[in-house]
Design an enzyme around this catalytic site. Structure first.
Site, short mmCIF file in Angstrom:
data_model
loop_
_atom_site.label_atom_id
_atom_site.label_comp_id
_atom_site.label_asym_id
_atom_site.label_seq_id
_atom_site.Cartn_x
_atom_site.Cartn_y
_atom_site.Cartn_z
N ASP A 41 1.26 -0.96 0.14
CA ASP A 41 0.02 -0.16 0.12
C ASP A 41 0.53 1.50 0.19
OD1 ASP A 41 -2.47 1.09 -0.19
OD2 ASP A 41 -2.73 1.11 2.37
N HIS B 289 2.46 3.64 -9.26
CA HIS B 289 2.53 2.41 -8.84
C HIS B 289 3.34 1.61 -10.45
CE1 HIS B 289 -1.82 2.56 -7.31
NE2 HIS B 289 -2.43 3.32 -8.49
N LEU C 100 10.44 -20.69 -4.51
CA LEU C 100 9.07 -19.67 -3.93
C LEU C 100 8.01 -19.76 -4.62
CD1 LEU C 100 8.95 -17.26 -2.07
CD2 LEU C 100 9.51 -15.93 -4.19
C1 IPE Z 1 -5.40 -3.02 -0.25
O1 IPE Z 1 -5.23 -1.53 -0.73
C2 IPE Z 1 -5.31 -3.40 -1.35
C3 IPE Z 1 -4.22 -3.64 -2.52
C4 IPE Z 1 -2.96 -3.51 -1.66
C5 IPE Z 1 -4.29 -4.26 -3.71
P1 IPE Z 1 -6.13 -0.63 -0.56
O2 IPE Z 1 -5.25 1.68 -0.74
O3 IPE Z 1 -7.02 -0.41 -1.50
O4 IPE Z 1 -6.93 -0.51 0.70
P2 IPE Z 1 -7.36 0.87 1.48
O5 IPE Z 1 -9.07 1.52 0.38
O6 IPE Z 1 -7.25 1.52 2.15
O7 IPE Z 1 -8.16 0.43 2.67
C1 IPE Z 2 -0.88 0.59 -3.29
O1 IPE Z 2 -1.39 1.89 -3.08
C2 IPE Z 2 -1.41 -0.57 -4.53
C3 IPE Z 2 -3.12 -0.48 -4.88
C4 IPE Z 2 -4.08 -0.53 -4.12
C5 IPE Z 2 -3.71 -1.07 -6.13
P1 IPE Z 2 -2.49 2.58 -3.20
O2 IPE Z 2 -2.88 2.86 -4.66
O3 IPE Z 2 -3.19 2.09 -2.50
O4 IPE Z 2 -1.73 4.07 -2.72
P2 IPE Z 2 -2.68 5.02 -1.94
O5 IPE Z 2 -2.89 4.07 -0.67
O6 IPE Z 2 -3.61 5.84 -2.61
O7 IPE Z 2 -0.60 6.23 -1.54
MG MG Z 3 -4.09 2.49 -0.55
#
Ligand code: IPE
Ligand code: IPE
Ligand code: MG
Length: 257
Positions: free
Chosen positions: A23, A40, A134
Site C-alpha cells: 500500500d 504504481h 518460492l
Molecule cells: C489494499 O489497499 C489493497 C491492495 C494493496 C491491493 P487499499 O489502498 O485498496 O486499501 P484501503 O482502501 O486503504 O483500505
Molecule cells: C497500493 O497503493 C496499490 C493498490 C491498492 C492497487 P495505493 O494505490 O492504494 O496507494 P495509496 O494508498 O492511495 O497511497
Molecule cells: Mg491504498
C-alpha cells in the site's frame, strides 16, 4: 547477498509464509508531485525486489495483495493502469521467474478480468507449476470475504448432494475449500503506508499471523526493509494460545524439508 547474511534466521523459520499488503503507491507519487501511475510503476519494481529477496530471508510462500475487489471503485483510468501493469509484469518477468524456480499461483475472482489477463495468468501458472524455491501467490481481483462465500457455497452444494454431513464441516474443510488451500496460513503479514487494517485480505487465514505495519510507502520497501521486518518477526513470541513460545509453528511441519 552479503547485507542480509547477518539476519538471524532460526532453522525452524526457513519455510515462512508471508503476506504483503503493498500500500501507499499513490501517496508515494503525490509526495513527489508525480502522477499516481508513477507510484504504481515504481511499486512493481519494489515487488520484483521483494520476490528476489524472499527465498534468502527464509520465505517459502509470498502472497502479494495486488488488486482488491474494492479497487474497482477507483477511477477507470487508474484501474486500467493497474491491469496494464499486471500484464506487463507477467510478460516481462515470467521467463526469469521460471528460471529462478518460482511457482506462480493466482488467487481472486476471474470474473471482471479481461480475456488477455486471464490467459496470461493461466500461462504463468501452467509454466511454473512444478517450481519449488518460492511460491509467489498473486492476490489479484481478490477479496477474502468473497473467497469465504465461495467456499461456503461449494461446501453447501456438497452437503445438498449428500456427499458430506454438515456435522463433518470443520476448520480444515473450510481451509481446503478456500483458494489458498495449498498455501500455508501466513505466519506474518506486512502492510506498508502506515494504514493499520486488512482491507479484506486473508481474513480467515490470518487467524494466528503476526502483523507489522510499516510507516513507509510500498515503492520504498526495499531489501533492507524486508530484512528488518523479518528480523522483527523472528523476535516475536508466538504462543498459539498456549503459554510458552512455540518451537515448531504448524507451518514448518508441513513445509520444512
Ligand atoms: C489494499 O489497499 C489493497 C491492495 C494493496 C491491493 P487499499 O489502498 O485498496 O486499501 P484501503 O482502501 O486503504 O483500505
Ligand atoms: C497500493 O497503493 C496499490 C493498490 C491498492 C492497487 P495505493 O494505490 O492504494 O496507494 P495509496 O494508498 O492511495 O497511497
Ligand atoms: Mg491504498
Amino acid at each position: 547477498m552479503s547485507d542480509i547474511a547477518n539476519v538471524e534466521l532460526p532453522k525452524h523459520q526457513t519455510g515462512l509464509s508471508v503476506g504483503i499488503i503493498m500500500d501507499g503507491n499513490g501517496r508515494w507519487a503525490a509526495s513527489r508531485g508525480l502522477p499516481r501511475f508513477e507510484g504504481h510503476r515504481r511499486g512493481v519494481e519494489a515487488l520484483r525486489a521483494a520476490v528476489r529477496a524472499a527465498p534468502d530471508l527464509g520465505v517459502r510462500y509470498l502472497t502479494l495483495y495486488s488488486f482488491s475487489l474494492e479497487n474497482w471503485s477507483r477511477p477507470k483510468r487508474e484501474v486500467l493502469d493497474l491491469m496494464g501493469l499486471l500484464k506487463r509484469f507477467i510478460r516481462n518477468d515470467l521467463a526469469e521467474l521460471h528460471k529462478s524456480n518460482v511457482q506462480i499461483k493466482v488467487i481472486g475472482e476471474p470474473d471482471g478480468l479481461s480475456a488477455d489477463i486471464l490467459a496470461l495468468l493461466a500461462e504463468a501458472q501452467d509454466l511454473t507449476r512444478n517450481n519449488s524455491r518460492l511460491t509467489l501467490v498473486i492476490a489479484f481481483n481478490y477479496g477474502s470475504r468473497q473467497e469465504i462465500v465461495g467456499a461456503v457455497q461449494a461446501i453447501a452444494r456438497r452437503a445438498l448432494a449428500g456427499e458430506i454431513d454438515p456435522k463433518a464441516i470443520d476448520v480444515d474443510m473450510i481451509s481446503r475449500a478456500l483458494q489458498t488451500a495449498t498455501v500455508p496460513d501466513p505466519d506474518f503479514i506486512i502492510r506498508t503506508s502506515g494504514e493499520q487494517r486488512l482491507s479484506n485480505f486473508l481474513l480467515w487465514q490470518a487467524a494466528y499471523a503476526e502483523f507489522i505495519f510499516l510507516p513507509i510507502h510500498w515503492p520504498d520497501f526495499d531489501q533492507a526493509a524486508f530484512t528488518a521486518a523479518i528480523s522483527e518477526f523472528n523476535r516475536r513470541d508466538r504462543r498459539f494460545g498456549g503459554l510458552v513460545r512455540a518451537v515448531e509453528p504448524d507451518l514448518s511441519a508441513k513445509t520444512a524439508s
